[in-house]
Design a protein around this motif. Structure first.
Motif, PDB file in Angstrom:
ATOM      1  N   TYR A 145       3.684   1.919 -10.453  1.00 13.81           N
ATOM      2  CA  TYR A 145       2.334   1.970  -9.902  1.00 13.81           C
ATOM      3  C   TYR A 145       1.525   0.761 -10.358  1.00 13.81           C
ATOM      4  O   TYR A 145       0.889   0.080  -9.548  1.00 13.81           O
ATOM      5  CB  TYR A 145       1.623   3.261 -10.319  1.00 13.81           C
ATOM      6  CG  TYR A 145       0.179   3.295  -9.934  1.00 13.81           C
ATOM      7  CD1 TYR A 145      -0.205   3.643  -8.640  1.00 13.81           C
ATOM      8  CD2 TYR A 145      -0.816   2.964 -10.850  1.00 13.81           C
ATOM      9  CE1 TYR A 145      -1.538   3.657  -8.271  1.00 13.81           C
ATOM     10  CE2 TYR A 145      -2.156   2.976 -10.491  1.00 13.81           C
ATOM     11  CZ  TYR A 145      -2.510   3.321  -9.200  1.00 13.81           C
ATOM     12  OH  TYR A 145      -3.833   3.318  -8.846  1.00 13.81           O
ATOM     13  N   THR A 146       1.575   0.470 -11.652  1.00 16.18           N
ATOM     14  CA  THR A 146       0.799  -0.641 -12.212  1.00 16.18           C
ATOM     15  C   THR A 146       1.215  -1.978 -11.601  1.00 16.18           C
ATOM     16  O   THR A 146       0.369  -2.779 -11.195  1.00 16.18           O
ATOM     17  CB  THR A 146       0.972  -0.687 -13.745  1.00 16.18           C
ATOM     18  OG1 THR A 146       0.612   0.587 -14.282  1.00 16.18           O
ATOM     19  CG2 THR A 146       0.106  -1.769 -14.366  1.00 16.18           C
ATOM     20  N   ARG A 185      -0.489   8.087 -13.866  1.00 15.96           N
ATOM     21  CA  ARG A 185      -0.556   6.665 -13.537  1.00 15.96           C
ATOM     22  C   ARG A 185      -0.628   5.779 -14.773  1.00 15.96           C
ATOM     23  O   ARG A 185      -0.296   4.603 -14.710  1.00 15.96           O
ATOM     24  CB  ARG A 185      -1.769   6.382 -12.648  1.00 15.96           C
ATOM     25  CG  ARG A 185      -1.646   7.038 -11.308  1.00 15.96           C
ATOM     26  CD  ARG A 185      -2.852   6.783 -10.467  1.00 15.96           C
ATOM     27  NE  ARG A 185      -2.773   7.563  -9.240  1.00 15.96           N
ATOM     28  CZ  ARG A 185      -3.749   7.683  -8.380  1.00 15.96           C
ATOM     29  NH1 ARG A 185      -4.896   7.083  -8.601  1.00 15.96           N
ATOM     30  NH2 ARG A 185      -3.594   8.411  -7.305  1.00 15.96           N
ATOM     31  N   VAL A 220       2.378   1.676  -3.486  1.00 18.16           N
ATOM     32  CA  VAL A 220       1.371   2.179  -4.435  1.00 18.16           C
ATOM     33  C   VAL A 220       1.153   3.670  -4.199  1.00 18.16           C
ATOM     34  O   VAL A 220       1.064   4.451  -5.154  1.00 18.16           O
ATOM     35  CB  VAL A 220       0.049   1.391  -4.306  1.00 18.16           C
ATOM     36  CG1 VAL A 220      -1.081   2.082  -5.056  1.00 18.16           C
ATOM     37  CG2 VAL A 220       0.219  -0.027  -4.821  1.00 18.16           C
ATOM     38  N   ASN A 264      -3.444  -6.131  -5.254  1.00 16.84           N
ATOM     39  CA  ASN A 264      -4.722  -6.811  -5.511  1.00 16.84           C
ATOM     40  C   ASN A 264      -4.590  -8.319  -5.338  1.00 16.84           C
ATOM     41  O   ASN A 264      -5.493  -8.971  -4.823  1.00 16.84           O
ATOM     42  CB  ASN A 264      -5.246  -6.475  -6.902  1.00 16.84           C
ATOM     43  CG  ASN A 264      -5.768  -5.060  -6.982  1.00 16.84           C
ATOM     44  OD1 ASN A 264      -6.152  -4.468  -5.973  1.00 16.84           O
ATOM     45  ND2 ASN A 264      -5.770  -4.497  -8.181  1.00 16.84           N
ATOM     46  N   SER A 274       0.839  -1.209   0.000  1.00 17.10           N
ATOM     47  CA  SER A 274       0.000   0.000   0.000  1.00 17.10           C
ATOM     48  C   SER A 274       0.871   1.256   0.000  1.00 17.10           C
ATOM     49  O   SER A 274       0.571   2.231  -0.694  1.00 17.10           O
ATOM     50  CB  SER A 274      -0.923   0.012   1.225  1.00 17.10           C
ATOM     51  OG  SER A 274      -1.849  -1.025   1.141  1.00 17.10           O
ATOM     52  N   LYS A 302       0.229  -2.129  -7.847  1.00 20.56           N
ATOM     53  CA  LYS A 302      -1.222  -2.209  -7.701  1.00 20.56           C
ATOM     54  C   LYS A 302      -1.706  -3.633  -7.988  1.00 20.56           C
ATOM     55  O   LYS A 302      -2.545  -4.176  -7.254  1.00 20.56           O
ATOM     56  CB  LYS A 302      -1.894  -1.213  -8.655  1.00 20.56           C
ATOM     57  CG  LYS A 302      -3.367  -1.112  -8.503  1.00 20.56           C
ATOM     58  CD  LYS A 302      -3.746  -0.452  -7.208  1.00 20.56           C
ATOM     59  CE  LYS A 302      -5.252  -0.271  -7.172  1.00 20.56           C
ATOM     60  NZ  LYS A 302      -5.714   0.239  -5.905  1.00 20.56           N
TER      61      LYS A 302
END
Length: 179
Positions: free
Chosen positions: A67-68, A61, A52, A75, A49, A71
């Motif tokens: 970031y990708t 983004r 990110v 998930n 977290s 993330k």
């Protein structure tokens, strides 16, 4: 239409993946799953977290690979936490020895001898604890089903891909789960 998302159709009534799995687990297996859940919840998820958040603060983004990636990883960890939480709620922990330790039941270490005299030591565990390198097999496997309830020196025949195989139970051992 071909592609990696296309799969072969399977009749749900005959698909072995649709068979209900037993909800049994040994005490040490449950402890291991709780440890994984704790690590993911307390260590991995907060760290991801933060990554990110740092990557999102950098700006655009849509072109931010950091970031990708983070993330997607976050998930995946959240999905694993959700799965483990649900799975631990539905599992039944077997934390005692069976009344008759002279027969094969869940959690037993069983030494088998095949027709050629080769010995094999297996352990019957829950679906979440399978470890082929240790020869820990699922209680739902054909070999475990054939062994359950059998006494010492009993001959067991199991249907295998190469034909039927016979084994003789030469040793049955249990670990005390309270230790």
């Amino acid at each position: 239409m071909k592609g990696r998302n296309m799969t072969r159709w399977r009749d749900p009534a005959k698909d072995p993946r649709q068979e209900p799995k037993s909800h049994l687990i040994t005490a040490e297996g449950a402890e291991r799953l709780r440890g994984i859940l704790d690590h993911l919840s307390r260590v991995k998820r907060p760290a991801l977290s933060a990554k990110v958040g740092e990557a999102a603060a950098l700006g655009d983004r849509s072109e931010n690979a950091d970031y990708t990636h983070n993330k997607k990883e976050l998930n995946r960890v959240i999905a694993r936490i959700r799965y483990l939480t649900k799975r631990l709620d539905e599992l039944t922990v077997v934390d005692r020895l069976p009344a008759d330790t002279g027969r094969v039941y869940f959690g037993a270490f069983v030494t088998l001898e095949d027709e050629e005299g080769e010995e094999m030591r297996i352990r019957i565990v829950g679906h979440d604890e399978i470890a082929p390198d240790k020869r820990w097999i699922s209680v739902d496997s054909p070999l475990a089903r054939a062994l359950l309830g059998k006494p010492l020196d009993e001959e067991v025949t199991v249907a295998a891909p190469g034909g039927e195989t016979s084994y003789v139970i030469t040793e049955i051992e249990y670990r005390d789960p309270t230790q």
